[in-house]
Motif scaffolding. Structure first.
Motif, PDB file in Angstrom:
ATOM      1  N   TYR A   1     -27.724 -70.977  36.920  1.00 51.67           N
ATOM      2  CA  TYR A   1     -26.586 -71.505  37.671  1.00 51.67           C
ATOM      3  C   TYR A   1     -27.043 -72.178  38.959  1.00 51.67           C
ATOM      4  O   TYR A   1     -28.075 -71.839  39.518  1.00 51.67           O
ATOM      5  CB  TYR A   1     -25.601 -70.377  38.029  1.00 51.67           C
ATOM      6  CG  TYR A   1     -24.935 -69.763  36.834  1.00 51.67           C
ATOM      7  CD1 TYR A   1     -23.991 -70.462  36.104  1.00 51.67           C
ATOM      8  CD2 TYR A   1     -25.241 -68.469  36.435  1.00 51.67           C
ATOM      9  CE1 TYR A   1     -23.370 -69.904  35.006  1.00 51.67           C
ATOM     10  CE2 TYR A   1     -24.623 -67.896  35.335  1.00 51.67           C
ATOM     11  CZ  TYR A   1     -23.692 -68.621  34.621  1.00 51.67           C
ATOM     12  OH  TYR A   1     -23.088 -68.066  33.534  1.00 51.67           O
TER      13      TYR A   1
ATOM     14  N   ASN B   1     -15.324 -79.052  40.765  1.00 53.15           N
ATOM     15  CA  ASN B   1     -16.093 -78.529  39.638  1.00 53.15           C
ATOM     16  C   ASN B   1     -17.515 -79.073  39.713  1.00 53.15           C
ATOM     17  O   ASN B   1     -17.874 -79.755  40.682  1.00 53.15           O
ATOM     18  CB  ASN B   1     -15.421 -78.892  38.298  1.00 53.15           C
ATOM     19  CG  ASN B   1     -15.154 -80.373  38.169  1.00 53.15           C
ATOM     20  OD1 ASN B   1     -15.770 -81.190  38.866  1.00 53.15           O
ATOM     21  ND2 ASN B   1     -14.249 -80.733  37.290  1.00 53.15           N
TER      22      ASN B   1
ATOM     23  N   ARG C   1     -22.138 -71.454  40.692  1.00 51.52           N
ATOM     24  CA  ARG C   1     -21.734 -70.140  41.171  1.00 51.52           C
ATOM     25  C   ARG C   1     -21.499 -70.250  42.671  1.00 51.52           C
ATOM     26  O   ARG C   1     -22.356 -70.741  43.409  1.00 51.52           O
ATOM     27  CB  ARG C   1     -22.814 -69.112  40.866  1.00 51.52           C
ATOM     28  CG  ARG C   1     -22.411 -67.708  41.214  1.00 51.52           C
ATOM     29  CD  ARG C   1     -23.336 -66.690  40.596  1.00 51.52           C
ATOM     30  NE  ARG C   1     -23.211 -65.434  41.282  1.00 51.52           N
ATOM     31  CZ  ARG C   1     -22.207 -64.587  41.154  1.00 51.52           C
ATOM     32  NH1 ARG C   1     -21.221 -64.885  40.354  1.00 51.52           N
ATOM     33  NH2 ARG C   1     -22.169 -63.458  41.821  1.00 51.52           N
TER      34      ARG C   1
ATOM     35  N   ASP D   1     -12.901 -74.964  39.839  1.00 49.83           N
ATOM     36  CA  ASP D   1     -13.029 -74.704  38.409  1.00 49.83           C
ATOM     37  C   ASP D   1     -14.527 -74.563  38.147  1.00 49.83           C
ATOM     38  O   ASP D   1     -15.220 -75.545  37.876  1.00 49.83           O
ATOM     39  CB  ASP D   1     -12.434 -75.847  37.590  1.00 49.83           C
ATOM     40  CG  ASP D   1     -12.441 -75.533  36.102  1.00 49.83           C
ATOM     41  OD1 ASP D   1     -12.817 -74.403  35.733  1.00 49.83           O
ATOM     42  OD2 ASP D   1     -12.082 -76.425  35.302  1.00 49.83           O
TER      43      ASP D   1
ATOM     44  N   ALA E   1     -18.148 -71.724  37.162  1.00 48.51           N
ATOM     45  CA  ALA E   1     -18.642 -70.713  36.220  1.00 48.51           C
ATOM     46  C   ALA E   1     -18.628 -69.307  36.799  1.00 48.51           C
ATOM     47  O   ALA E   1     -18.513 -68.330  36.057  1.00 48.51           O
ATOM     48  CB  ALA E   1     -20.059 -71.075  35.782  1.00 48.51           C
ATOM     49  N   GLY E   2     -18.757 -69.163  38.128  1.00 48.07           N
ATOM     50  CA  GLY E   2     -18.788 -67.831  38.706  1.00 48.07           C
ATOM     51  C   GLY E   2     -18.662 -67.879  40.211  1.00 48.07           C
ATOM     52  O   GLY E   2     -18.831 -68.924  40.825  1.00 48.07           O
ATOM     53  N   ALA E   3     -18.344 -66.719  40.797  1.00 48.30           N
ATOM     54  CA  ALA E   3     -18.218 -66.627  42.244  1.00 48.30           C
ATOM     55  C   ALA E   3     -18.410 -65.180  42.671  1.00 48.30           C
ATOM     56  O   ALA E   3     -18.075 -64.257  41.922  1.00 48.30           O
ATOM     57  CB  ALA E   3     -16.857 -67.128  42.703  1.00 48.30           C
TER      58      ALA E   3
ATOM     59  N   LEU F   1     -14.616 -65.327  46.582  1.00 49.23           N
ATOM     60  CA  LEU F   1     -13.249 -65.371  46.045  1.00 49.23           C
ATOM     61  C   LEU F   1     -12.231 -65.047  47.135  1.00 49.23           C
ATOM     62  O   LEU F   1     -11.208 -65.723  47.269  1.00 49.23           O
ATOM     63  CB  LEU F   1     -13.100 -64.381  44.886  1.00 49.23           C
ATOM     64  CG  LEU F   1     -13.756 -64.763  43.560  1.00 49.23           C
ATOM     65  CD1 LEU F   1     -13.697 -63.605  42.587  1.00 49.23           C
ATOM     66  CD2 LEU F   1     -13.101 -65.983  42.969  1.00 49.23           C
TER      67      LEU F   1
ATOM     68  N   VAL G   1      -9.353 -70.097  42.496  1.00 48.64           N
ATOM     69  CA  VAL G   1     -10.591 -70.204  41.733  1.00 48.64           C
ATOM     70  C   VAL G   1     -10.285 -69.921  40.268  1.00 48.64           C
ATOM     71  O   VAL G   1      -9.740 -68.872  39.933  1.00 48.64           O
ATOM     72  CB  VAL G   1     -11.664 -69.205  42.242  1.00 48.64           C
ATOM     73  CG1 VAL G   1     -12.915 -69.308  41.401  1.00 48.64           C
ATOM     74  CG2 VAL G   1     -11.987 -69.456  43.693  1.00 48.64           C
ATOM     75  N   LYS G   2     -10.627 -70.872  39.407  1.00 44.39           N
ATOM     76  CA  LYS G   2     -10.461 -70.694  37.956  1.00 44.39           C
ATOM     77  C   LYS G   2     -11.832 -70.403  37.374  1.00 44.39           C
ATOM     78  O   LYS G   2     -12.742 -71.230  37.455  1.00 44.39           O
ATOM     79  CB  LYS G   2      -9.854 -71.948  37.346  1.00 44.39           C
ATOM     80  CG  LYS G   2      -9.580 -71.806  35.863  1.00 44.39           C
ATOM     81  CD  LYS G   2      -9.056 -73.116  35.278  1.00 44.39           C
ATOM     82  CE  LYS G   2      -9.007 -73.011  33.783  1.00 44.39           C
ATOM     83  NZ  LYS G   2      -9.044 -74.312  33.151  1.00 44.39           N
ATOM     84  N   LEU G   3     -11.994 -69.213  36.780  1.00 42.10           N
ATOM     85  CA  LEU G   3     -13.256 -68.808  36.179  1.00 42.10           C
ATOM     86  C   LEU G   3     -13.094 -68.764  34.669  1.00 42.10           C
ATOM     87  O   LEU G   3     -11.983 -68.533  34.167  1.00 42.10           O
ATOM     88  CB  LEU G   3     -13.675 -67.433  36.695  1.00 42.10           C
ATOM     89  CG  LEU G   3     -13.923 -67.325  38.202  1.00 42.10           C
ATOM     90  CD1 LEU G   3     -14.134 -65.895  38.606  1.00 42.10           C
ATOM     91  CD2 LEU G   3     -15.143 -68.147  38.594  1.00 42.10           C
TER      92      LEU G   3
END
Length: 158
Positions: free
Chosen positions: A73, A97, A115, A129, A131-133, A138, A148-150
């Motif tokens: 990532y 994104n 990330r 949008d 892959a991770g956080a 968050l 945040v859209k995961l």
């Protein structure tokens, strides 16, 4: 200056040593290779060979494991994203994104996703949008009024 006047700087090139051309040359007989043995012959390949003693790379234990399908990532901090918004490279109204971050020059290439990390401060309301956080990232995004859209975690195989 003309093409036929081009020359290397003084001392840039050295003439090659002519070895094995008589005793008077100073590099005659053995040609600078010492005396007999494997290293005096051509085709020597003895990296790591220790004269028959067990080599170091075989004496030491094997350690660790590398996942063959591990994800790689891009780690991006909130401070970097805020700096890109302040510099007008990122549009705060659009979804943030991987493609948007590459276009803004925040990351060089999208690997397996982005990330989000919490270092720095986010003052702008943003929709991510990614892959991770991290948990703190968050919280910081939600505190700034963003979302945040995961990706959904894959369901366990039954």
């Amino acid at each position: 200056m003309k093409l036929n006047e081009l020359r290397d700087r003084e001392g840039a090139t050295h003439s090659s040593k002519r070895v094995g051309r008589g005793i008077g040359s100073g590099k005659g007989k053995t040609g600078g290779r010492g005396v007999k043995g494997q290293k005096a012959r051509s085709g020597v390949a003895i990296n790591g060979f220790e004269g028959g003693q067990m080599p170091l790379y075989r004496r030491l234990p094997k350690r660790g494991f590398r996942k063959p399908f591990a994800k790689s990532y891009n780690a991006v901090s909130l401070g970097r994203i805020q700096a890109a918004i302040d510099a007008k490279k990122l549009d705060a109204k659009e979804t943030v994104n991987a493609e948007a971050l590459v276009k803004a020059g925040v990351i060089r290439r999208a690997k397996d996703g982005v990330r989000l990390l919490a270092s720095g401060e986010l003052k702008t309301k943003l929709a991510f949008d990614i892959a991770g956080a991290s948990k703190t990232a968050l919280e910081a995004v939600e505190k700034a009024g963003g979302s945040v859209k995961l990706p959904e975690p894959a369901a366990a195989a039954e």
